[in-house]
Design a protein around this motif. Structure first.
Motif, mmCIF file in Angstrom:
data_model
loop_
_atom_site.group_PDB
_atom_site.id
_atom_site.type_symbol
_atom_site.label_atom_id
_atom_site.label_comp_id
_atom_site.label_asym_id
_atom_site.label_seq_id
_atom_site.Cartn_x
_atom_site.Cartn_y
_atom_site.Cartn_z
ATOM 1 N N CYS A 96 29.134 -35.636 -2.414
ATOM 2 C CA CYS A 96 30.158 -36.654 -2.217
ATOM 3 C C CYS A 96 29.585 -37.861 -1.459
ATOM 4 O O CYS A 96 29.915 -39.011 -1.783
ATOM 5 N N HIS A 205 37.249 -37.458 0.352
ATOM 6 C CA HIS A 205 36.743 -36.158 -0.109
ATOM 7 C C HIS A 205 35.704 -35.565 0.849
ATOM 8 O O HIS A 205 35.537 -34.346 0.905
ATOM 9 N N ASN A 208 37.751 -33.608 3.011
ATOM 10 C CA ASN A 208 38.328 -32.480 2.260
ATOM 11 C C ASN A 208 37.291 -31.376 2.040
ATOM 12 O O ASN A 208 37.582 -30.188 2.210
#
Length: 223
Positions: A96, A205, A208
């Motif tokens: 990411c 993200h 997350n």
């Protein structure tokens, strides 16, 4: 449990921690990316993107080494599949981070001062989550020493719970940033607005996936 681990080879927790340290290096480059976006230094931005890609590649090398050499011994202190789950979750964080760098270098992106406070608060909170995730992995060797139980397991479980709370805060700050972005959308072109939306999604993200990694550790402790 510890004596068994010593007799039948070094558990893979050292390489797992080494992998997460490389993941952390990827994440620590993220604030710098946005500093150069503010400055409009596209060349420096591309240099930082290449640095993150190199770090992500190095993390992948460690990941592949762990996967290829992970013992199948019945004397492993935890299930092999659980370790691979934690490793995959860690890998998602560095992937990411690389995606954030790649998105920012697709086209020069204007930084709008109007959303700066909201974006700074959001990014700072995401970095809190990334660092907390890395800190949890740093406890792995102590968990092995404690046979994944006792006060050390309780301590790590508390760290996991705290990270989940911090991730919730990052979600709220992300929504605040998006709302601000759409209130000043007339200050730039529509493509830049959508690019900022996508970039912020990727940044979110990071938190997350850090939470997901922590929850993998929670499952590991629950067995």
């Amino acid at each position: 449990m510890r004596s068994i681990a010593k007799l039948f080879g070094r558990p893979p927790f050292g390489p797992l921690q080494e992998h997460m340290r490389k993941v952390r290096e990827c994440c620590e480059k993220i604030p710098g990316l946005f500093e150069v976006v503010k400055e409009g230094d596209f060349e420096r931005l591309r240099e930082l993107q290449r640095e993150i890609s190199r770090l992500e590649w190095e993390a992948d090398e460690i990941k592949n080494d762990v996967r290829e050499h992970l013992p199948r011994s019945i004397f492993m202190p935890v299930d092999r599949a659980d370790i691979l789950d934690v490793l995959s979750a860690q890998d998602a964080v560095s992937d990411c981070a690389e995606d954030v760098g790649d998105l920012l270098t697709l086209r020069p992106l204007p930084f709008l001062e109007g959303f700066n406070p909201e974006f700074e608060a959001f990014l700072d909170q995401v970095m809190v989550c990334c660092r907390m995730g890395a800190d949890i992995t740093e406890e792995m060797d102590k968990l092995v020493e404690a046979s994944f139980g006792g006060p050390e397991a309780a301590k790590v479980l508390e760290m996991v719970n705290e990270l989940c709370e911090e991730e919730y805060k990052s979600d709220r700050l992300h929504r605040a940033f998006i709302r601000k972005l759409f209130t000043i959308e007339d200050q730039t072109d529509p493509i830049s607005v959508m690019m900022w939306y996508q970039v912020s999604e990727k940044v979110a993200h990071l938190a997350n996936y850090s939470e997901r990694m922590a929850n993998r550790v929670r499952l590991l402790l629950a067995k």
